[in-house]
Design a protein around this motif. Structure first.
Motif, PDB file in Angstrom:
ATOM      1  N   ARG A 159       1.142  -0.943  -0.198  1.00 51.48           N
ATOM      2  CA  ARG A 159      -0.151  -0.233  -0.017  1.00 51.48           C
ATOM      3  C   ARG A 159       0.712   1.134  -0.015  1.00 51.48           C
ATOM      4  NH1 ARG A 159      -1.914  -3.735   3.489  1.00 51.48           N
ATOM      5  NH2 ARG A 159      -4.243  -4.372   3.094  1.00 51.48           N
ATOM      6  N   LEU A 160       0.360   2.440  -0.576  1.00 48.64           N
ATOM      7  CA  LEU A 160       1.450   3.854  -0.845  1.00 48.64           C
ATOM      8  C   LEU A 160       0.761   5.120  -0.017  1.00 48.64           C
ATOM      9  CD1 LEU A 160       1.971   1.438  -3.713  1.00 48.64           C
ATOM     10  CD2 LEU A 160       3.844   3.216  -3.337  1.00 48.64           C
ATOM     11  N   LEU A 161       0.673   5.361   0.029  1.00 51.28           N
ATOM     12  CA  LEU A 161       0.726   7.147   1.251  1.00 51.28           C
ATOM     13  C   LEU A 161       1.711   7.865   1.101  1.00 51.28           C
ATOM     14  CD1 LEU A 161      -0.885   5.816   4.447  1.00 51.28           C
ATOM     15  CD2 LEU A 161      -1.804   6.730   2.521  1.00 51.28           C
ATOM     16  N   TRP A 162       1.230   9.283   0.871  1.00 54.77           N
ATOM     17  CA  TRP A 162       1.923  10.302   0.277  1.00 54.77           C
ATOM     18  C   TRP A 162       1.869  11.213   0.856  1.00 54.77           C
ATOM     19  CZ3 TRP A 162       1.284  14.412  -3.385  1.00 54.77           C
ATOM     20  CH2 TRP A 162       0.322  15.071  -3.625  1.00 54.77           C
ATOM     21  N   ASP A 163       2.860  12.037   1.167  1.00 58.13           N
ATOM     22  CA  ASP A 163       2.476  13.978   1.381  1.00 58.13           C
ATOM     23  C   ASP A 163       3.630  15.139   0.995  1.00 58.13           C
ATOM     24  OD1 ASP A 163       5.103  13.970   3.022  1.00 58.13           O
ATOM     25  OD2 ASP A 163       4.086  13.053   4.869  1.00 58.13           O
ATOM     26  N   ASP A 164       3.830  15.950   1.035  1.00 61.66           N
ATOM     27  CA  ASP A 164       4.259  16.558   0.957  1.00 61.66           C
ATOM     28  C   ASP A 164       6.268  15.948   0.806  1.00 61.66           C
ATOM     29  OD1 ASP A 164       2.792  18.558   0.089  1.00 61.66           O
ATOM     30  OD2 ASP A 164       2.342  19.567   1.130  1.00 61.66           O
ATOM     31  N   ASP A 165       6.365  15.473   1.451  1.00 68.45           N
ATOM     32  CA  ASP A 165       7.513  15.276   1.915  1.00 68.45           C
ATOM     33  C   ASP A 165       8.537  13.643   1.501  1.00 68.45           C
ATOM     34  OD1 ASP A 165       8.522  18.330   2.132  1.00 68.45           O
ATOM     35  OD2 ASP A 165       7.734  17.283   4.508  1.00 68.45           O
ATOM     36  N   TYR A 166       7.231  12.983   1.437  1.00 70.24           N
ATOM     37  CA  TYR A 166       7.433  11.794   1.599  1.00 70.24           C
ATOM     38  C   TYR A 166       6.454  10.814   0.496  1.00 70.24           C
ATOM     39  CZ  TYR A 166      11.219  12.012   5.875  1.00 70.24           C
ATOM     40  OH  TYR A 166      11.825  13.577   6.740  1.00 70.24           O
ATOM     41  N   ILE A 167       7.142   9.693  -0.152  1.00 69.96           N
ATOM     42  CA  ILE A 167       5.786   8.683  -0.457  1.00 69.96           C
ATOM     43  C   ILE A 167       6.087   7.344   0.500  1.00 69.96           C
ATOM     44  CG2 ILE A 167       7.927   8.157  -1.716  1.00 69.96           C
ATOM     45  CD1 ILE A 167       5.482   7.084  -3.760  1.00 69.96           C
ATOM     46  N   TYR A 168       5.417   6.505   1.010  1.00 69.21           N
ATOM     47  CA  TYR A 168       5.313   5.799   2.372  1.00 69.21           C
ATOM     48  C   TYR A 168       5.178   4.790   1.313  1.00 69.21           C
ATOM     49  CZ  TYR A 168       4.733   9.938   5.472  1.00 69.21           C
ATOM     50  OH  TYR A 168       5.310  10.832   6.117  1.00 69.21           O
ATOM     51  N   ILE A 169       5.720   3.136   1.676  1.00 65.80           N
ATOM     52  CA  ILE A 169       5.168   2.151   1.109  1.00 65.80           C
ATOM     53  C   ILE A 169       5.346   1.184   2.197  1.00 65.80           C
ATOM     54  CG2 ILE A 169       5.847   0.263  -0.833  1.00 65.80           C
ATOM     55  CD1 ILE A 169       7.711   3.048  -0.717  1.00 65.80           C
ATOM     56  N   GLY A 170       3.862   0.542   2.567  1.00 64.25           N
ATOM     57  CA  GLY A 170       4.071   0.196   3.726  1.00 64.25           C
ATOM     58  C   GLY A 170       3.686  -1.069   2.518  1.00 64.25           C
ATOM     59  N   TYR A 171       4.248  -2.439   3.189  1.00 67.02           N
ATOM     60  CA  TYR A 171       4.638  -3.709   2.959  1.00 67.02           C
ATOM     61  C   TYR A 171       3.971  -4.832   3.851  1.00 67.02           C
ATOM     62  CZ  TYR A 171       8.377  -3.265  -0.860  1.00 67.02           C
ATOM     63  OH  TYR A 171       9.076  -2.718  -1.762  1.00 67.02           O
ATOM     64  N   GLU A 172       2.972  -5.962   3.629  1.00 62.61           N
ATOM     65  CA  GLU A 172       3.107  -6.761   4.210  1.00 62.61           C
ATOM     66  C   GLU A 172       3.130  -8.129   3.473  1.00 62.61           C
ATOM     67  OE1 GLU A 172      -2.017  -7.412   6.394  1.00 62.61           O
ATOM     68  OE2 GLU A 172      -1.641  -6.459   4.769  1.00 62.61           O
ATOM     69  N   ASN A 173       4.360  -8.620   4.497  1.00 60.60           N
ATOM     70  CA  ASN A 173       4.534 -10.131   4.402  1.00 60.60           C
ATOM     71  C   ASN A 173       4.275 -11.022   4.765  1.00 60.60           C
ATOM     72  OD1 ASN A 173       6.911  -8.796   2.541  1.00 60.60           O
ATOM     73  ND2 ASN A 173       7.324  -7.790   4.174  1.00 60.60           N
ATOM     74  N   PHE A 174       2.933 -12.014   4.390  1.00 58.56           N
ATOM     75  CA  PHE A 174       2.260 -13.149   4.895  1.00 58.56           C
ATOM     76  C   PHE A 174       3.412 -14.492   4.880  1.00 58.56           C
ATOM     77  CE2 PHE A 174      -0.804 -10.316   3.220  1.00 58.56           C
ATOM     78  CZ  PHE A 174      -1.777 -10.306   4.392  1.00 58.56           C
ATOM     79  N   ASP A 175       3.543 -14.851   6.178  1.00 61.93           N
ATOM     80  CA  ASP A 175       4.428 -16.155   5.874  1.00 61.93           C
ATOM     81  C   ASP A 175       3.237 -17.413   7.254  1.00 61.93           C
ATOM     82  OD1 ASP A 175       6.479 -17.900   6.275  1.00 61.93           O
ATOM     83  OD2 ASP A 175       8.313 -16.026   6.602  1.00 61.93           O
ATOM     84  N   ASP A 176       3.423 -18.096   6.170  1.00 63.97           N
ATOM     85  CA  ASP A 176       2.650 -20.004   6.944  1.00 63.97           C
ATOM     86  C   ASP A 176       4.211 -19.745   8.052  1.00 63.97           C
ATOM     87  OD1 ASP A 176       0.379 -19.264   5.724  1.00 63.97           O
ATOM     88  OD2 ASP A 176       0.847 -20.821   4.790  1.00 63.97           O
ATOM     89  N   ASP A 177       5.111 -20.405   8.216  1.00 61.20           N
ATOM     90  CA  ASP A 177       6.173 -20.668   8.441  1.00 61.20           C
ATOM     91  C   ASP A 177       7.782 -19.682   8.752  1.00 61.20           C
ATOM     92  OD1 ASP A 177       7.644 -22.066  10.187  1.00 61.20           O
ATOM     93  OD2 ASP A 177       7.779 -23.634   8.504  1.00 61.20           O
ATOM     94  N   LEU A 178       6.768 -18.419   9.598  1.00 63.56           N
ATOM     95  CA  LEU A 178       8.013 -17.611  10.567  1.00 63.56           C
ATOM     96  C   LEU A 178       9.649 -17.704  11.005  1.00 63.56           C
ATOM     97  CD1 LEU A 178       5.679 -15.021  12.472  1.00 63.56           C
ATOM     98  CD2 LEU A 178       7.442 -14.494   9.321  1.00 63.56           C
ATOM     99  N   SER A 179       9.293 -19.134  11.077  1.00 66.73           N
ATOM    100  CA  SER A 179      10.500 -19.663  11.664  1.00 66.73           C
ATOM    101  C   SER A 179      11.744 -19.896  11.380  1.00 66.73           C
ATOM    102  CB  SER A 179      10.164 -21.633  12.304  1.00 66.73           C
ATOM    103  OG  SER A 179      10.280 -22.765  11.734  1.00 66.73           O
ATOM    104  N   LYS A 180      11.314 -20.102   9.289  1.00 64.92           N
ATOM    105  CA  LYS A 180      12.422 -19.860   8.677  1.00 64.92           C
ATOM    106  C   LYS A 180      12.720 -18.820   8.276  1.00 64.92           C
ATOM    107  CE  LYS A 180      11.370 -24.653   7.050  1.00 64.92           C
ATOM    108  NZ  LYS A 180      10.582 -25.621   5.493  1.00 64.92           N
ATOM    109  N   MET A 181      12.207 -17.655   9.266  1.00 68.99           N
ATOM    110  CA  MET A 181      12.964 -16.602   8.125  1.00 68.99           C
ATOM    111  C   MET A 181      13.961 -15.470   8.313  1.00 68.99           C
ATOM    112  SD  MET A 181      10.563 -12.955   8.962  1.00 68.99           S
ATOM    113  CE  MET A 181      11.021 -12.699  10.815  1.00 68.99           C
ATOM    114  N   ILE A 182      14.724 -15.245   7.644  1.00 67.70           N
ATOM    115  CA  ILE A 182      16.731 -15.272   7.829  1.00 67.70           C
ATOM    116  C   ILE A 182      15.985 -13.627   8.272  1.00 67.70           C
ATOM    117  CG2 ILE A 182      18.334 -15.142   6.914  1.00 67.70           C
ATOM    118  CD1 ILE A 182      18.404 -17.994   5.556  1.00 67.70           C
TER     119      ILE A 182
END
Length: 471
Positions: free
Chosen positions: A322-345
């Motif tokens: 998802r993305l938002l913006w204002d006069d100074d920034y563009i904001y990028i929101g990541y939603e990273n789904f993961d059924d097994d977070l134990s394997k995350m590095i």
């Protein structure tokens, strides 16, 4: 060192035009001899039908780099297709050698490459060839066949022609640049010609996918190693021009719309774009709102068409941006789904500060710019809250720009927000522009899967899509 070896990247099948550089090889091996190099190993991954004498010439020059490279090549051409056909084959390979060793140096594609070997997945070099040039080279191959005398000579000539089809389909299915202005057709005849080009591109892309599999049984035609650079053959700029023509000239239907509309339905065409929404929320409020179902993000529509890079293969996990913006920034929101977070590095940065200590963390990468044909930055971040920003090639005097990042790890996903200052991406006033170009990317379980928005790959200008700044 008393004993020095030479490791070489001679890749051929990874490229979508015949990659040959005979005289440069000659210079390389002479230089190696002068430096006392005693051994050589190469990643060849050849396309024998596409590159002709390349591998043979390399082996000859490695044994004796003082040989005359032109005499060696003439010997090969005559031995392959005979005295009468050899001049046409020589002219064919001289064209591609000049393309890869002279012309390529002036292309936008070449200076942006940081690797020892040239980028496999960035096919924008195809835009530096013209249709006339492509078919003039195919004509030379037919002249080789016509002038070959014996059956073995004709068989070899036919190999060159058959192997050329992969290059032809690659060229014809590569999309024109987003920066090119395509004029709306002036009349029905022009519109139908453009429609033919759109159909041709899509047909050639499908054929391009079939060719490597068909070539596998034949050791001469086979593409060794993985084919690189996915092409779907869709030409958005032409399609937009045709849609504008239809809207203006055929509001109730007509000859062009009768072809265009079924075609768009057949390919499932849609305009690929994301919307960044103007927000009045404070930066602090946005960065703390890692639950995207509420707060400043609640009404932001997510993009979720993520695939394994350079393909349309479904990834092992869902990703939303998802993305938002204002006069100074563009904001990028990541939603990273993961059924097994134990394997995350996820962990610390490497000593350079511009990569992950693990070698490949789970991470998000954002590439966002006004024009991806110009140099741009990559914004990297991981679940632990570590981040960096860098150009593709890092100069010695590079100073990292300031930007902000927040992240959290939940039960079935990790979420992240990147706050990227407009001044870091070449935008003075976002209120004065309508859109940006972006790639959104995710590494999943380290290097287990590389996932991009619509299959876009890191640093590849061809993978960028439009982000509208909704006011």
């Amino acid at each position: 060192a008393e004993n020095i070896g030479w490791y070489d990247y001679m890749y051929g099948a990874a490229y979508s035009l015949p990659r040959v550089y005979f005289n440069q090889m000659d210079e390389n091996y002479k230089f190696a001899k002068d430096q006392g190099i005693i051994g050589h190993v190469a990643e060849l991954y050849p396309n024998f039908a596409g590159e002709g004498p390349k591998a043979w010439l390399a082996s000859k020059l490695q044994w004796d780099p003082d040989q005359d490279v032109d005499a060696l090549l003439d010997d090969w051409y005559v031995s392959a297709v005979g005295e009468d056909a050899a001049p046409y084959l020589r002219e064919y390979f001289e064209f591609w050698e000049e393309f890869w060793t002279v012309r390529i140096l002036d292309f936008n594609w070449f200076p942006s490459l940081p690797r020892v070997y040239l980028d496999f997945n960035n096919l924008t070099y195809l835009r530096e060839l013209t249709r006339e040039e492509l078919y003039s080279q195919q004509y030379l191959l037919y002249a080789v066949l016509e002038n070959a005398k014996t059956d073995p000579q004709k068989t070899r000539a036919e190999y060159f022609i058959e192997g050329f089809e992969y290059y032809e389909t690659s060229f014809l299915s590569f999309p024109i640049s987003n920066e090119v202005t395509v004029e709306i057709p002036l009349n029905e005849e022009d519109a139908l010609k453009m429609m033919d080009r759109v159909k041709e591109s899509y047909t050639m892309a499908k054929r391009r996918l079939e060719i490597p599999d068909e070539f596998v049984p034949d050791p001469i035609l086979k593409h060794y190693g993985a084919n690189r650079g996915f092409l779907d053959g869709i030409q958005p700029k032409y399609i937009e021009a045709l849609e504008a023509y239809v809207a203006e000239n055929e509001p109730d239907g007509g000859t062009v719309s009768e072809q265009l509309n079924p075609f768009l339905s057949e390919i499932g065409y849609k305009v690929i774009q994301a919307n960044a929404y103007r927000t009045e929320a404070s930066k602090e409020e946005i960065m703390e709102s890692l639950d995207f179902s509420q707060g400043p993000w609640e009404s932001a529509v997510a993009v979720d068409k993520f695939y394994i890079i350079n393909s349309k293969v479904e990834p092992p996990a869902e990703t939303k941006v998802r993305l938002l913006w204002d006069d100074d920034y563009i904001y990028i929101g990541y939603e990273n789904f993961d059924d097994d977070l134990s394997k995350m590095i996820s962990g610390a940065l490497a000593g350079s500060g511009f990569w992950w200590a693990s070698g490949q963390d789970d991470s998000n990468e954002t590439y966002i710019t006004i024009n991806p044909d110009d140099p741009f930055l990559g914004f990297f971040s991981n679940p632990e809250g570590n981040k960096f920003v860098r150009p593709r090639t890092i100069p010695a005097d590079y100073v990292e720009g300031e930007w902000d990042y927040s992240a959290s790890i939940g039960d079935d996903r990790w979420s992240a927000i990147q706050a990227i200052p407009f001044n870091l991406i070449g935008v003075d006033d976002p209120n004065e522009i309508a859109s940006l170009q972006a790639i959104f990317f995710r590494s999943y379980h380290g290097a287990s899967a590389y996932i991009g928005w619509e299959g876009g790959a890191p640093w590849n200008p061809a993978g960028f899509n439009t982000v509208n700044l909704v006011k």
